[in-house]
Design a protein around this motif. Structure first.
Motif, PDB file in Angstrom:
ATOM      1  N   UNK A   1       3.967 -28.205  52.302  1.00 39.05           N
ATOM      2  CA  UNK A   1       5.054 -27.610  51.527  1.00 39.05           C
ATOM      3  C   UNK A   1       6.161 -27.121  52.468  1.00 39.05           C
ATOM      4  N   UNK A   2       7.400 -27.262  52.032  1.00 41.81           N
ATOM      5  CA  UNK A   2       8.545 -26.869  52.837  1.00 41.81           C
ATOM      6  C   UNK A   2       9.403 -25.880  52.064  1.00 41.81           C
ATOM      7  N   UNK A   3      10.380 -25.292  52.775  1.00 39.37           N
ATOM      8  CA  UNK A   3      11.319 -24.394  52.105  1.00 39.37           C
ATOM      9  C   UNK A   3      12.052 -25.111  50.977  1.00 39.37           C
ATOM     10  N   UNK A   4      12.333 -26.405  51.161  1.00 39.17           N
ATOM     11  CA  UNK A   4      12.995 -27.171  50.107  1.00 39.17           C
ATOM     12  C   UNK A   4      12.126 -27.241  48.859  1.00 39.17           C
ATOM     13  N   UNK A   5      10.810 -27.414  49.040  1.00 38.96           N
ATOM     14  CA  UNK A   5       9.896 -27.422  47.892  1.00 38.96           C
ATOM     15  C   UNK A   5       9.903 -26.072  47.192  1.00 38.96           C
ATOM     16  N   UNK A   6       9.875 -25.001  47.980  1.00 39.08           N
ATOM     17  CA  UNK A   6       9.873 -23.670  47.398  1.00 39.08           C
ATOM     18  C   UNK A   6      11.174 -23.409  46.647  1.00 39.08           C
ATOM     19  N   UNK A   7      12.303 -23.897  47.202  1.00 37.18           N
ATOM     20  CA  UNK A   7      13.591 -23.739  46.532  1.00 37.18           C
ATOM     21  C   UNK A   7      13.620 -24.500  45.214  1.00 37.18           C
ATOM     22  N   UNK A   8      12.977 -25.657  45.193  1.00 27.75           N
ATOM     23  CA  UNK A   8      12.922 -26.433  43.947  1.00 27.75           C
ATOM     24  C   UNK A   8      12.145 -25.675  42.875  1.00 27.75           C
ATOM     25  N   UNK A   9      11.069 -25.009  43.275  1.00 30.48           N
ATOM     26  CA  UNK A   9      10.314 -24.182  42.329  1.00 30.48           C
ATOM     27  C   UNK A   9      11.170 -23.023  41.840  1.00 30.48           C
ATOM     28  N   UNK A  10      11.889 -22.385  42.759  1.00 26.76           N
ATOM     29  CA  UNK A  10      12.809 -21.307  42.362  1.00 26.76           C
ATOM     30  C   UNK A  10      13.801 -21.811  41.311  1.00 26.76           C
ATOM     31  N   UNK A  11      14.343 -22.999  41.540  1.00 26.50           N
ATOM     32  CA  UNK A  11      15.315 -23.572  40.603  1.00 26.50           C
ATOM     33  C   UNK A  11      14.699 -23.744  39.219  1.00 26.50           C
ATOM     34  N   UNK A  12      13.472 -24.248  39.195  1.00 28.70           N
ATOM     35  CA  UNK A  12      12.772 -24.405  37.912  1.00 28.70           C
ATOM     36  C   UNK A  12      12.549 -23.054  37.240  1.00 28.70           C
ATOM     37  N   UNK A  13      12.155 -22.051  38.008  1.00 25.44           N
ATOM     38  CA  UNK A  13      11.894 -20.731  37.442  1.00 25.44           C
ATOM     39  C   UNK A  13      13.166 -20.103  36.886  1.00 25.44           C
ATOM     40  N   UNK A  14      14.278 -20.292  37.589  1.00 22.69           N
ATOM     41  CA  UNK A  14      15.549 -19.769  37.097  1.00 22.69           C
ATOM     42  C   UNK A  14      15.910 -20.429  35.771  1.00 22.69           C
ATOM     43  N   UNK A  15      15.715 -21.735  35.686  1.00 27.31           N
ATOM     44  CA  UNK A  15      16.063 -22.464  34.461  1.00 27.31           C
ATOM     45  C   UNK A  15      15.197 -22.049  33.283  1.00 27.31           C
ATOM     46  N   UNK A  16      13.919 -21.752  33.539  1.00 20.64           N
ATOM     47  CA  UNK A  16      12.991 -21.514  32.433  1.00 20.64           C
ATOM     48  C   UNK A  16      12.764 -20.047  32.097  1.00 20.64           C
ATOM     49  N   UNK A  17      12.778 -19.167  33.110  1.00 19.99           N
ATOM     50  CA  UNK A  17      12.380 -17.773  32.892  1.00 19.99           C
ATOM     51  C   UNK A  17      13.451 -16.747  33.240  1.00 19.99           C
ATOM     52  N   UNK A  18      14.185 -17.004  34.284  1.00 16.17           N
ATOM     53  CA  UNK A  18      15.048 -15.974  34.855  1.00 16.17           C
ATOM     54  C   UNK A  18      16.426 -15.979  34.217  1.00 16.17           C
ATOM     55  N   UNK A  19      17.000 -17.151  34.047  1.00 14.92           N
ATOM     56  CA  UNK A  19      18.360 -17.247  33.563  1.00 14.92           C
ATOM     57  C   UNK A  19      19.350 -17.178  34.710  1.00 14.92           C
ATOM     58  N   UNK A  20      20.596 -17.526  34.427  1.00 16.20           N
ATOM     59  CA  UNK A  20      21.604 -17.670  35.474  1.00 16.20           C
ATOM     60  C   UNK A  20      22.752 -16.688  35.284  1.00 16.20           C
TER      61      UNK A  20
END
Length: 223
Positions: A1-20
């Motif tokens: 796993x890389x920082x890019x993978x972790x950032x992709x997960x963050x992006x998914x979480x923002x879209x689904x749970x966090x909001x923008x």
């Protein structure tokens, strides 16, 4: 796993749970030349949920930057609550004021400009009501001092959070000469030794890399 993978997960979480809803604050901070050291959106939402969980009405923040985490905490305390936030850099404080007003929470936030170790004694002399949550995210070398002040300004049941204590895993190195690592070890050992606190550290990964935060609860006589 890389920082890019972790950032992709963050992006998914923002879209689904966090909001923008606060992305404008991050853009404004970048445009003003502030360092990109804000908490991530999922971490901001986590702070919000912690404050909501303890029904916080008063929050103390050490380290405002551009007001991104401040906005999350101000939303959590509601219209009748207050966030007191301490910021060393006047430019950062001014950017934060604009961001907080745009977010509609400016009236809930008291920004105090100056070195936190100068502002905290003044705040204590005012004998404020105890803070329900303290979030510490400022100069790392003073973390232990900030926790000691937090103990004076809270009550049993209050929560104290110290950000950025894992330092890419470097806290495991007892021989490290890095001042931030040594400060992280100092604050963790303070929490462990302080009978008025019970705490832990959670490691985190995300678009901002590998780090973690200390989470402590202020104990009462019956705990």
């Amino acid at each position: 796993m890389t920082t890019a993978d972790w950032a992709e997960v963050d992006h998914y979480l923002v879209e689904t749970l966090v909001g923008d809803g606060d992305s404008e604050t991050l853009r404004a901070n970048a445009a003003a030349g502030l360092p990109a050291i804000d908490v991530s959106p999922p971490q901001g939402k986590f702070l919000y949920l912690i404050a909501k969980s303890v029904r916080a009405r008063r929050v103390l923040e050490v380290g405002t930057l551009g007001g991104y985490s401040t906005t999350w905490l101000a939303r959590a305390v509601g219209k009748s609550g207050q966030v007191v936030t301490l910021e060393y850099e006047p430019k950062h404080a001014e950017v934060a004021r604009v961001n907080l007003e745009r977010a509609g929470v400016g009236e809930r936030v008291d920004i105090r400009v100056g070195a936190a170790l100068d502002s905290l004694p003044v705040l204590a002399e005012e004998q404020p009501e105890p803070f329900d949550v303290v979030f510490i995210d400022a100069d790392k070398v003073n973390n232990a001092n900030y926790v000691r002040w937090a103990l004076r300004l809270t009550r049993p049941g209050s929560v104290i959070i110290v950000d950025n204590v894992v330092r890419n895993g470097a806290i495991a190195d007892a021989d490290s000469t890095d001042v931030a690592v040594r400060a992280s070890r100092e604050v963790i050992e303070l929490i462990a030794a302080e009978p008025r606190l019970d705490g832990t550290v959670l490691q985190t990964v995300g678009g901002k890399g590998w780090d973690g935060f200390a989470y402590a609860v202020v104990l009462g006589e019956d705990d």
